[in-house]
Design an enzyme around this catalytic site. Structure first.
Site, short mmCIF file in Angstrom:
data_model
loop_
_atom_site.label_atom_id
_atom_site.label_comp_id
_atom_site.label_asym_id
_atom_site.label_seq_id
_atom_site.Cartn_x
_atom_site.Cartn_y
_atom_site.Cartn_z
N GLY A 192 27.95 33.03 45.18
CA GLY A 192 28.21 34.18 44.33
C GLY A 192 28.59 33.74 42.94
N PHE A 210 34.89 33.50 36.67
CA PHE A 210 35.18 32.16 36.16
C PHE A 210 33.99 31.23 36.21
CE2 PHE A 210 38.40 33.78 39.01
CZ PHE A 210 39.42 34.04 38.13
N PRO A 214 30.20 30.19 38.82
CA PRO A 214 29.57 30.33 40.12
C PRO A 214 30.34 29.64 41.25
CG PRO A 214 28.41 28.71 38.80
CD PRO A 214 29.47 29.29 37.93
N ASP A 239 45.02 39.84 40.52
CA ASP A 239 43.62 40.28 40.60
C ASP A 239 43.24 40.58 42.04
OD1 ASP A 239 41.21 41.06 39.54
OD2 ASP A 239 40.32 39.07 39.66
#
Ligand SMILES: *[C@@H]1O[C@H](CO)[C@@H](O)[C@H](O)[C@H]1NC(C)=O
Ligand SMILES: *[C@@H]1O[C@H](CO)[C@@H](O)[C@H](O)[C@H]1NC(C)=O
Ligand SMILES: *[C@@H]1O[C@H](CO)[C@@H](O)[C@H](O)[C@H]1NC(C)=O
Ligand SMILES: *[C@@H]1O[C@H](CO)[C@@H](O)[C@H](O)[C@H]1NC(C)=O
Length: 403
Positions: free
Chosen positions: A80, A84, A86, A197
């Protein structure tokens, strides 16, 4: 007569002998058992000693071993793309499957990165994704995590087929895991952490569907005395950021509680917070949930038929707790300890929720904030004042524009 006596004593003698043999056999087997158990324990101990030598709290990898683990960052190894950089699936030399995050090149100083990473590696809990190691090589900074075969919660929750796997027991197990992970971060870890987050795509699932919180790149280390911090730069994902953090840059454990509340509502409703739930006016999941709840229609929030009528009171209790978590004022929101008690002990008092803060996306398609600056693996964005405040019927709605 004599023969009969002889025979009887023989029978007696024989049964006794057999008893003794049986006893011996049992003892022998027990002995073997103890020995093999001893070997197992010895095995575990030596493994621990060996691993302890090989894995201190954080392993440092050289770039070549990362390149060979990911087949030179091959496209088909890619799991994914995060804010920041891959994430790749890799297989280390000893066959261990890992997830490797390749941070963007301009991500801050090497030493600061190393310090942060050492701190992150100290956080160890079953409900946190374990950081195995890192690699720093000139421009390159990589983080090596344990691999989660069942990917993230959103791949189940928002998929019409896969969500059927998630019955209430599984969903509640996942909720409990997230609560445990957050309790650890907020109260029990050596360094108090605020995740900052928390979102559905940061909840990963292991092969037994245990929830593991991932992505501590943006978490900030707190001194135990520090309860609140003031930052001019807002970090996080659109739709999960608490109002005080998005508007004033203030964050505390209560900003994580806010994000957790959104997560809880998303897990129960199977709906994304930032989507719009009214055709005539902007209304996100919180607003939608609040309106149904205050009108006594909370049951309509439950996603398809994942629970039976016995489980419904518990599900409704969780919706209630979710609404408490997203209340406007941080002081009104429960702590994760309160959340734990409320969802696990049905006699714990649950206050009626106050009206939540509504954040409504003008562009529901832009779910994530675009990274504007990436600094040592943190996604950073300047705090923005709300662009427009509008009143809709009984509630005032803050409209925050994504860009
Ligand atoms: C990194 O940690 C070392 C030792 O703990 C400390 O001396 C140094 O100032 C830290 N550097 C940064 C950039 O945080
Ligand atoms: C993933 O979840 C499913 C469904 O619960 C489970 O059967 C499976 O073993 C899990 N692991 C993997 C690797 O798919
Ligand atoms: C946060 O910092 C800004 C500017 O430095 C200041 O105006 C504001 O009052 C601070 N807020 C709190 C709660 O400390
Ligand atoms: C549940 O909460 C009630 C009321 O706060 C308390 O009296 C009781 O001991 C709790 N039960 C457990 C198992 O913790």
């Amino acid at each position: 007569m004599f023969l009969l006596l002889c025979f009887m004593s023989y029978v007696k003698w024989r049964t006794q002998i057999l008893k003794v043999i049986r006893k011996m056999k049992k003892g022998f087997i027990r002995g073997i058992g103890a020995i093999s158990e001893g070997f197992t324990i010895l095995g575990i101990m030596t493994r621990q000693i060996r691993d302890g030598k090989k894995n201190p709290e954080l392993q440092f990898f050289d770039f070549e071993s990362i390149v060979s683990a990911t087949n030179n960052f091959a496209e088909d190894c890619k799991l994914g793309q995060g804010g920041f950089g891959p994430v790749y699936k890799g297989v280390l030399g000893d066959g261990l499957e890992v997830a490797i995050k390749r941070l963007s090149k301009n991500s801050g100083q090497g030493l600061e990165f190393k310090n942060e990473t050492i701190l992150i590696a100290k956080l160890q809990h079953t409900n946190l994704v374990r950081l195995i190691g890192c690699c720093i090589d000139r421009e390159e900074k990589l983080l090596v995590y344990e691999y989660m075969p069942n990917k993230s919660l959103d791949s189940f929750l928002f998929d019409s087929e896969k969500k059927l796997i998630l019955d209430w027991d599984k969903r509640f197990h996942i909720i409990q895991g997230i609560v445990q992970g957050l309790l650890y971060l907020h109260y029990y870890s050596r360094v108090r952490k605020i995740h900052r987050d928390l979102k559905v795509s940061n909840i990963l699932l292991d092969n037994e569907m245990n929830a593991k919180i991932s992505d501590f790149g943006m978490a900030r280390v707190f001194k135990p005395s520090e309860h609140e911090a003031n930052t001019s730069r807002v970090v996080g994902t659109y739709g999960y950021i608490s109002p005080e953090y998005a508007m004033e840059g203030i964050f505390s454990i209560k900003s994580d509680v806010y994000s957790f509340g959104i997560l809880l509502l998303e897990i129960i409703t199977g709906k994304k917070n930032y989507n719009n739930y009214d055709t005539e006016r902007p209304l996100n999941l919180i607003g939608y949930a609040w309106e149904l709840w205050v009108n006594g229609r909370g049951e309509e929030l439950i996603d398809s038929d994942f629970c039976n009528s016995d489980q419904k009171p518990k599900v409704l209790r969780c919706i209630h707790v979710g609404l408490l978590c997203v209340q406007q004022a941080p002081a009104d929101r429960p702590t994760m300890l309160d959340v734990y008690l409320m969802i696990n002990n049905d006699s714990t008092q649950v206050l009626p929720p106050k009206q939540p803060a509504f954040f409504i996306s003008q562009n529901p398609n832009s779910s994530e904030l675009e990274p504007e600056v990436v600094d040592s693996g943190r996604l950073i964005r300047p705090a923005q004042p709300p662009q427009e405040i509008c009143s809709l019927s009984t509630m005032s709605v803050s409209v925050m524009v994504a860009r």
